[in-house]
Design a protein around this motif. Sequence first.
Motif, PDB file in Angstrom:
ATOM      1  N   ALA A 264      -3.950  48.098  11.661  1.00 14.98           N
ATOM      2  CA  ALA A 264      -4.583  47.099  10.802  1.00 14.98           C
ATOM      3  C   ALA A 264      -4.357  45.698  11.359  1.00 14.98           C
ATOM      4  O   ALA A 264      -3.426  45.460  12.137  1.00 14.98           O
ATOM      5  CB  ALA A 264      -3.992  47.188   9.392  1.00 14.98           C
ATOM      6  N   GLU A 265      -5.202  44.774  10.949  1.00 14.72           N
ATOM      7  CA  GLU A 265      -4.998  43.374  11.308  1.00 14.72           C
ATOM      8  C   GLU A 265      -3.875  42.808  10.444  1.00 14.72           C
ATOM      9  O   GLU A 265      -3.871  42.995   9.227  1.00 14.72           O
ATOM     10  CB  GLU A 265      -6.281  42.578  11.087  1.00 14.72           C
ATOM     11  CG  GLU A 265      -6.182  41.117  11.490  1.00 14.72           C
ATOM     12  CD  GLU A 265      -7.505  40.379  11.387  1.00 14.72           C
ATOM     13  OE1 GLU A 265      -7.487  39.133  11.417  1.00 14.72           O
ATOM     14  OE2 GLU A 265      -8.552  41.046  11.256  1.00 14.72           O
ATOM     15  N   VAL A 266      -2.919  42.122  11.057  1.00  8.17           N
ATOM     16  CA  VAL A 266      -1.728  41.650  10.346  1.00  8.17           C
ATOM     17  C   VAL A 266      -1.645  40.136  10.340  1.00  8.17           C
ATOM     18  O   VAL A 266      -1.780  39.493  11.386  1.00  8.17           O
ATOM     19  CB  VAL A 266      -0.440  42.230  10.977  1.00  8.17           C
ATOM     20  CG1 VAL A 266       0.807  41.611  10.338  1.00  8.17           C
ATOM     21  CG2 VAL A 266      -0.404  43.745  10.829  1.00  8.17           C
ATOM     22  N   THR A 267      -1.410  39.585   9.151  1.00  6.41           N
ATOM     23  CA  THR A 267      -1.024  38.184   9.013  1.00  6.41           C
ATOM     24  C   THR A 267       0.398  38.159   8.476  1.00  6.41           C
ATOM     25  O   THR A 267       0.683  38.749   7.431  1.00  6.41           O
ATOM     26  CB  THR A 267      -1.952  37.434   8.042  1.00  6.41           C
ATOM     27  OG1 THR A 267      -3.293  37.483   8.524  1.00  6.41           O
ATOM     28  CG2 THR A 267      -1.522  35.974   7.917  1.00  6.41           C
ATOM     29  N   MET A 268       1.299  37.528   9.212  1.00  4.41           N
ATOM     30  CA  MET A 268       2.696  37.447   8.786  1.00  4.41           C
ATOM     31  C   MET A 268       3.093  35.985   8.635  1.00  4.41           C
ATOM     32  O   MET A 268       2.618  35.124   9.380  1.00  4.41           O
ATOM     33  CB  MET A 268       3.618  38.143   9.787  1.00  4.41           C
ATOM     34  CG  MET A 268       5.069  38.233   9.316  1.00  4.41           C
ATOM     35  SD  MET A 268       6.212  38.937  10.558  1.00  4.41           S
ATOM     36  CE  MET A 268       5.612  40.610  10.621  1.00  4.41           C
ATOM     37  N   THR A 269       3.965  35.728   7.668  1.00  2.00           N
ATOM     38  CA  THR A 269       4.467  34.375   7.416  1.00  2.00           C
ATOM     39  C   THR A 269       5.974  34.341   7.601  1.00  2.00           C
ATOM     40  O   THR A 269       6.682  35.222   7.113  1.00  2.00           O
ATOM     41  CB  THR A 269       4.131  33.940   5.978  1.00  2.00           C
ATOM     42  OG1 THR A 269       2.718  33.861   5.829  1.00  2.00           O
ATOM     43  CG2 THR A 269       4.740  32.584   5.666  1.00  2.00           C
ATOM     44  N   THR A 270       6.466  33.309   8.289  1.00  4.30           N
ATOM     45  CA  THR A 270       7.902  33.138   8.480  1.00  4.30           C
ATOM     46  C   THR A 270       8.279  31.680   8.272  1.00  4.30           C
ATOM     47  O   THR A 270       7.656  30.784   8.839  1.00  4.30           O
ATOM     48  CB  THR A 270       8.332  33.565   9.905  1.00  4.30           C
ATOM     49  OG1 THR A 270       8.035  34.951  10.094  1.00  4.30           O
ATOM     50  CG2 THR A 270       9.824  33.342  10.117  1.00  4.30           C
ATOM     51  N   GLY A 271       9.313  31.458   7.457  1.00  2.00           N
ATOM     52  CA  GLY A 271       9.915  30.136   7.330  1.00  2.00           C
ATOM     53  C   GLY A 271      11.128  30.064   8.243  1.00  2.00           C
ATOM     54  O   GLY A 271      11.999  30.937   8.189  1.00  2.00           O
ATOM     55  N   LEU A 272      11.184  29.076   9.082  1.00  2.00           N
ATOM     56  CA  LEU A 272      12.265  29.007  10.067  1.00  2.00           C
ATOM     57  C   LEU A 272      13.621  28.680   9.445  1.00  2.00           C
ATOM     58  O   LEU A 272      14.657  28.802  10.103  1.00  2.00           O
ATOM     59  CB  LEU A 272      11.928  27.993  11.154  1.00  2.00           C
ATOM     60  CG  LEU A 272      10.694  28.315  12.016  1.00  2.00           C
ATOM     61  CD1 LEU A 272      10.556  27.284  13.130  1.00  2.00           C
ATOM     62  CD2 LEU A 272      10.773  29.718  12.590  1.00  2.00           C
TER      63      LEU A 272
END
Length: 324
Positions: A264-272
């Motif tokens: 699947a197409e993945v969008t991931m979010t990360t806060g540093l």
Amino acid sequence: MPLSVDMPLEQLKKYEGSSPKPKDFNEYWKEALDELKELPKNFRIEKNEFETPYCECFDMYFQGVEDAEIHVKFLKPKNVKDGEKIPAILEFHGYGGCSKDWTYKLPYVACKIAVFSMECRGQMGDSTDSFGEDNHFRTCNLIRGVMNPKNLYYKKVFLDAVRLAEIVMEFDFINNKSVGTMGYSQGGGIALALASLKKDIRSVFAVYPFLSDYYRCWNMDTGAAYEEIKDYFRQRDPQHKKEKEFFNNLGYVDIQNMAPWIEAEVTMTTGLMDKTCPPSTQFATYNKLNCKKKHLIFPEYGHEDMLNGLHDENILWALKLLEE
């Protein structure tokens, strides 16, 4: 720009994890999915009193592995015509909690997308577990069953998610080629795990996913969501005589090991600045994805709900499910 509470960003982009992958990892999950096929797809749907002019709400219950009863909040747009097929979002909540209020899901329904929000077994929602319907635990689920891999808690949760997807994709009003998964923290980890085990999931929106790179978390002494790893050793194995076996077994439910399977197409979010699920553990998963992917980086943010602009990104992701 901050260097993060972990590694510098350039190093994060190359990091691929430090936790082990069991040698029989593929066989483990093949056997688990084969076992799931033997479980009947029993479910029931009950009308909930909450309703809006454009949305009907239902409580859905289905049979999970080991006879657990899994509760799902099901929201359906009212303007679905006979014979029409619409997209669906499978949503998963954060660790130790439950599905949020119906209201949080209404923006997706307003876009004419059905929402199915699963409550994890034995946490704070209405889903039961095999250890008793009145027993609910906010924590210690990560290490539950750790010395017997077949009984790992998250094995069961991931299989519950697969079963939910199977049921939803058989509804006559759902476009089974346009089903997405999403979640924050634990929910993000489950969304990714589901996409790895169910190849026809179209896309994933995972925000600071939990359940990745356990050995790294222990080495960092990160606390919070991973605190129970240290607690386990303090109480059950203070001299670390079974440390290797412990981390090897957690490797079966480590999403970085599952990431290469995702199509699947993945969008991931990360806060540093994330001290709960350290950025390196998230990058360990992201860097192993071989699918089409997008990483949203928030340098000044940590493990928090209100990342400025994130909810708009979430809606834009959902709208793509409407595209043929």
